[in-house]
Design an enzyme around this catalytic site. Structure first.
Site, PDB file in Angstrom:
ATOM      1  N   ARG A   1     -50.685 -58.720   9.279  1.00 51.45           N
ATOM      2  CA  ARG A   1     -50.849 -60.312   9.034  1.00 51.45           C
ATOM      3  C   ARG A   1     -50.209 -60.404   7.474  1.00 51.45           C
ATOM      4  O   ARG A   1     -50.206 -61.383   7.162  1.00 51.45           O
ATOM      5  CB  ARG A   1     -52.295 -59.915   8.976  1.00 51.45           C
TER       6      ARG A   1
ATOM      7  N   ALA B   1     -48.022 -45.860   7.501  1.00 52.24           N
ATOM      8  CA  ALA B   1     -46.870 -45.963   8.515  1.00 52.24           C
ATOM      9  C   ALA B   1     -45.714 -46.131   6.671  1.00 52.24           C
ATOM     10  O   ALA B   1     -44.909 -45.921   6.113  1.00 52.24           O
ATOM     11  CB  ALA B   1     -46.556 -47.456   8.055  1.00 52.24           C
TER      12      ALA B   1
ATOM     13  N   LYS C   1     -54.009 -41.197  16.934  1.00 47.35           N
ATOM     14  CA  LYS C   1     -54.679 -41.678  17.420  1.00 47.35           C
ATOM     15  C   LYS C   1     -55.852 -42.347  16.348  1.00 47.35           C
ATOM     16  O   LYS C   1     -55.654 -42.588  15.636  1.00 47.35           O
ATOM     17  CB  LYS C   1     -55.200 -40.195  17.002  1.00 47.35           C
TER      18      LYS C   1
ATOM     19  N   ALA D   1     -46.885 -52.906   9.627  1.00 47.97           N
ATOM     20  CA  ALA D   1     -46.341 -51.913   8.779  1.00 47.97           C
ATOM     21  C   ALA D   1     -46.965 -51.731   7.187  1.00 47.97           C
ATOM     22  O   ALA D   1     -45.945 -50.790   5.976  1.00 47.97           O
ATOM     23  CB  ALA D   1     -45.204 -52.356   8.828  1.00 47.97           C
TER      24      ALA D   1
ATOM     25  N   HIS E   1     -56.464 -32.004  18.283  1.00 48.40           N
ATOM     26  CA  HIS E   1     -55.705 -30.950  18.369  1.00 48.40           C
ATOM     27  C   HIS E   1     -56.266 -29.682  18.095  1.00 48.40           C
ATOM     28  O   HIS E   1     -54.930 -29.106  18.597  1.00 48.40           O
ATOM     29  CB  HIS E   1     -55.570 -31.012  16.195  1.00 48.40           C
TER      30      HIS E   1
ATOM     31  N   LYS F   1     -45.662 -30.642  15.170  1.00 54.34           N
ATOM     32  CA  LYS F   1     -45.281 -29.041  14.408  1.00 54.34           C
ATOM     33  C   LYS F   1     -44.732 -28.068  14.489  1.00 54.34           C
ATOM     34  O   LYS F   1     -44.175 -27.391  16.064  1.00 54.34           O
ATOM     35  CB  LYS F   1     -47.012 -28.354  13.508  1.00 54.34           C
TER      36      LYS F   1
ATOM     37  N   GLU G   1     -60.011 -26.776   6.332  1.00 55.00           N
ATOM     38  CA  GLU G   1     -59.088 -28.077   4.900  1.00 55.00           C
ATOM     39  C   GLU G   1     -59.973 -28.503   3.695  1.00 55.00           C
ATOM     40  O   GLU G   1     -61.184 -27.676   4.325  1.00 55.00           O
ATOM     41  CB  GLU G   1     -59.408 -29.783   5.069  1.00 55.00           C
TER      42      GLU G   1
HETATM   43  P1  NAP Z   1     -54.578 -49.022   7.871  1.00 57.78           P
HETATM   44  O1  NAP Z   1     -54.371 -48.122   5.973  1.00 57.78           O
HETATM   45  O2  NAP Z   1     -55.869 -49.749   7.918  1.00 57.78           O
HETATM   46  O3  NAP Z   1     -53.487 -50.357   8.004  1.00 57.78           O
HETATM   47  C1  NAP Z   1     -53.652 -51.350   8.837  1.00 57.78           C
HETATM   48  C2  NAP Z   1     -52.682 -51.531   8.826  1.00 57.78           C
HETATM   49  O4  NAP Z   1     -53.136 -52.957  10.533  1.00 57.78           O
HETATM   50  C3  NAP Z   1     -52.739 -52.856   8.203  1.00 57.78           C
HETATM   51  O5  NAP Z   1     -50.784 -53.195   8.076  1.00 57.78           O
HETATM   52  C4  NAP Z   1     -52.789 -54.130   8.397  1.00 57.78           C
HETATM   53  O6  NAP Z   1     -52.077 -55.358   7.915  1.00 57.78           O
HETATM   54  C5  NAP Z   1     -52.739 -54.109   9.911  1.00 57.78           C
HETATM   55  N1  NAP Z   1     -53.335 -54.955  10.472  1.00 57.78           N
HETATM   56  C6  NAP Z   1     -55.014 -55.221  10.546  1.00 57.78           C
HETATM   57  N2  NAP Z   1     -55.032 -55.969  10.862  1.00 57.78           N
HETATM   58  C7  NAP Z   1     -54.271 -56.579  11.791  1.00 57.78           C
HETATM   59  C8  NAP Z   1     -53.905 -57.660  12.730  1.00 57.78           C
HETATM   60  N3  NAP Z   1     -55.132 -57.924  13.338  1.00 57.78           N
HETATM   61  N4  NAP Z   1     -52.704 -58.267  13.264  1.00 57.78           N
HETATM   62  C9  NAP Z   1     -51.646 -57.532  12.542  1.00 57.78           C
HETATM   63  N5  NAP Z   1     -51.408 -56.313  12.010  1.00 57.78           N
HETATM   64  C10 NAP Z   1     -53.034 -55.914  11.524  1.00 57.78           C
HETATM   65  O7  NAP Z   1     -54.736 -47.966   8.246  1.00 57.78           O
HETATM   66  P2  NAP Z   1     -53.668 -46.927   8.361  1.00 57.78           P
HETATM   67  O8  NAP Z   1     -54.698 -45.896   7.586  1.00 57.78           O
HETATM   68  O9  NAP Z   1     -52.249 -46.858   8.313  1.00 57.78           O
HETATM   69  O10 NAP Z   1     -54.049 -46.137  10.271  1.00 57.78           O
HETATM   70  C11 NAP Z   1     -53.483 -46.543  11.498  1.00 57.78           C
HETATM   71  C12 NAP Z   1     -53.390 -45.880  13.400  1.00 57.78           C
HETATM   72  O11 NAP Z   1     -52.759 -44.655  12.332  1.00 57.78           O
HETATM   73  C13 NAP Z   1     -54.913 -46.014  13.003  1.00 57.78           C
HETATM   74  O12 NAP Z   1     -55.277 -46.334  14.619  1.00 57.78           O
HETATM   75  C14 NAP Z   1     -55.314 -45.415  12.785  1.00 57.78           C
HETATM   76  O13 NAP Z   1     -56.209 -44.589  13.383  1.00 57.78           O
HETATM   77  C15 NAP Z   1     -54.405 -43.618  12.879  1.00 57.78           C
HETATM   78  N6  NAP Z   1     -53.817 -42.378  11.930  1.00 57.78           N
HETATM   79  C16 NAP Z   1     -54.072 -42.764  10.475  1.00 57.78           C
HETATM   80  C17 NAP Z   1     -53.506 -41.865   9.822  1.00 57.78           C
HETATM   81  C18 NAP Z   1     -53.808 -41.245   8.273  1.00 57.78           C
HETATM   82  O14 NAP Z   1     -53.264 -40.719   7.332  1.00 57.78           O
HETATM   83  N7  NAP Z   1     -53.553 -42.940   7.583  1.00 57.78           N
HETATM   84  C19 NAP Z   1     -53.817 -39.933  10.516  1.00 57.78           C
HETATM   85  C20 NAP Z   1     -53.963 -40.530  11.755  1.00 57.78           C
HETATM   86  C21 NAP Z   1     -53.478 -41.111  12.421  1.00 57.78           C
HETATM   87  P3  NAP Z   1     -52.902 -56.688   7.300  1.00 57.78           P
HETATM   88  O15 NAP Z   1     -54.552 -56.420   7.171  1.00 57.78           O
HETATM   89  O16 NAP Z   1     -51.971 -56.940   6.411  1.00 57.78           O
HETATM   90  O17 NAP Z   1     -52.946 -57.168   8.766  1.00 57.78           O
END
Ligand code: NAP
Length: 484
Positions: A51, A23, A148, A18, A240, A182, A216
């Site tokens: 966490r 998120a 993904k 979150a 995609h 989309k 892109e």
């Molecule tokens: P991120 O910014 O690195 O966030 C990861 C989240 O996971 C953080 O809230 C982190 O919080 C939590 N986390 C990490 N280790 C944890 C653990 N052991 N227990 C509980 N929570 C934990 O990653 P993101 O970019 O949001 O991406 C999340 C997912 O969406 C990934 O699978 C990514 O491939 C996918 N995705 C992301 C995007 C994008 O645009 N960002 C697009 C498509 C898909 P804490 O460190 O506080 O625990």
């Protein structure tokens, strides 16, 4: 035109991850917008977990900032924002340990829709599935949403499917590909199957070729560590672009229902021929225009990861035998644009003789920016100068056609999350579909990993490497220009 809003059933939505980028940037702003539109019932609740040591108030404060940052100012209404924030609770939880799970389990209410969004790195998907099972939260009817990338290759996708299947039925698993959410992508199905006009022509007898472009302008600065292990083939083509190809090529499903649609998509993937090595071009953006090249952006000087791919695919079935599908995607290209272009064959005989102005009909489906559909047709040039032909576009921008209120149309995450709550899997990938897509992708990647050649460098702001142009030129065709 204002779209109709039907409130969903009361729900508890748990967002794992979150505090993460997805998120904050997509999931919670999407939920706020649905709340603003009146789609969330009073009893809807959202529980964030990660966490980080936060309490409800601090997390609500963070999400307030995220919404103000990522939702346009004219969509912010303070009463609606306060109402939305009041729905949010936070549980500190470690996916890999025992901390927090019991507290989370105690908060989930019986009798409401229960959904768990895995917005964490893919290495934690298995831990979350097991954790939910261990603490009795994988109840009948609950749903998990998996982001993904779904696997890195066929072996890892199979292993992940098996891990999830140990605790959840396939009907409970929502594998997200946000392209499917989309508006225009769904319109593709409406255009094909809601009209009589196109479907009779939608085959190799009348279609010369199909181009799918996802371009892109951004590079990978800041995300190089993730991207270098992936590359354009895994990051864009396997998921995609494969989904877009499926929606263009599939047979009419018997109903717009999850398995009917997904059965037809799966048949397309299975009908794809292996890609010939000469039918694929890999590129990597070089430095230029004052911007760093990929090697510097990713901080890996010797990287052989591709940031551009162009390939020719063949769908070997009765409908498409002989009509190539050209796919192209890349970073740091001339413009940010996604489109599908269906080029029809020329009339068998021109009664007007050889005329410059007579061009093939092209149906262009623009996914972004400025979603819409354009059909290029040949007409007579106005005026008394004889029968001279010109090509004109019949252009329909959705924003224009739908008029005021079009900006209220839900974005991909809004639609997909509401579909999860409604229990509709039509726009989510089934496990066998994902595996079939990897089975097609894996040999391509294995073939170039076995060779030592590097991706072709291309200039930032260009259309990709020269070789990609040649891929079409040698078939007597041309790529459409990449432009905004
Ligand atoms: P991120 O910014 O690195 O966030 C990861 C989240 O996971 C953080 O809230 C982190 O919080 C939590 N986390 C990490 N280790 C944890 C653990 N052991 N227990 C509980 N929570 C934990 O990653 P993101 O970019 O949001 O991406 C999340 C997912 O969406 C990934 O699978 C990514 O491939 C996918 N995705 C992301 C995007 C994008 O645009 N960002 C697009 C498509 C898909 P804490 O460190 O506080 O625990």
């Amino acid at each position: 035109m204002v779209s109709r809003v039907i409130p969903v059933d009361p729900f508890d939505l748990v967002i794992f991850g979150a505090t993460g980028d997805l998120a904050r940037r997509k999931i919670l702003p999407a939920l706020y917008r649905r709340d603003l539109a009146g789609q969330l019932p009073d009893e809807a609740r959202i529980i964030g977990t990660a966490r980080a040591a936060l309490d409800d108030d601090t997390w609500q404060g963070e999400i307030r900032h995220a919404i103000l940052e990522h939702v346009p100012a004219d969509r912010i209404e303070s009463a609606a924002l306060e109402r939305f924030l009041a729905r949010l609770g936070y549980v500190r939880l470690d996916a890999t340990g025992e901390d927090g799970w019991q507290r989370l389990a105690s908060l989930i209410r019986p009798g409401v829709v229960q959904a768990y969004y895995f917005s964490v790195g893919p290495g934690l998907f298995g831990d979350l599935a097991r954790g939910l099972h261990r603490h009795g939260m994988n109840r009948e009817g609950c749903r998990i949403v998996v982001e993904k990338p779904f696997g890195h290759d066929l072996g890892s996708a199979r292993a992940l499917n098996a891990t999830l299947a140990a605790h959840f039925d396939e009907q409970q698993i929502y594998r997200i590909d946000h392209y499917l959410g989309k508006e225009t992508v769904q319109n593709l199905m409406a255009v094909r199957f809601g009209n009589m006009l196109f479907e009779p022509l939608w085959n190799a007898q009348y279609v010369d070729h199909i181009q799918i472009t996802v371009a892109e302008m951004v590079g990978v600065a800041g995300r190089g560590g993730y991207y270098d292990k992936s590359g354009a083939m895994r990051d864009m083509v396997q998921n995609h672009m494969m989904q877009l190809l499926c929606l263009i090529a599939m047979e009419p499903p018997y109903a717009f229902e999850p398995d009917a649609v997904r059965d037809e998509k799966l048949k397309v993937i299975r009908a794809l021929d292996a890609v010939e090595p000469g039918d694929i071009v890999r590129g990597q953006y070089a430095a230029g225009n004052g911007q760093a090249g990929y090697a510097e952006d990713a901080a890996i000087p010797s990287s052989r990861t591709e940031t551009f791919i162009a390939l020719k695919a063949h769908v070997s079935n009765w409908r498409w035998k002989g009509t190539p599908f050209y796919l192209r995607t890349g970073k740091r290209l001339r413009a940010r644009t996604s489109e599908i272009a269906i080029t029809f064959k020329d009339p068998p005989h021109s009664i007007f003789g050889e005329q410059e102005g007579q061009k093939s009909n092209v149906l262009v489906i623009r996914l972004q920016p400025n979603e819409g559909i354009k059909l290029k047709v040949t007409i007579k040039e106005p005026g008394p100068g004889g029968m001279r032909l010109i090509e004109v576009p019949l252009d329909m921008s959705f924003a224009q056609a739908l008029g005021p209120g079009a900006e209220d149309i839900a974005d991909a995450y809004e639609r997909l999350i509401m579909d999860v709550i409604r229990g509709n899997q039509t726009l989510f990938m089934r496990g066998d579909e994902v595996e079939a897509a990897w089975a097609w992708t894996d040999p391509v990647i294995a073939a170039w990993e076995a060779r030592a050649d590097r991706p072709k460098p291309y200039d930032p702001g260009s259309s990709g490497p020269e070789d990609a142009l040649m891929l079409m030129h040698r078939d007597g065709r041309r790529w459409r220009e990449i432009r905004p």
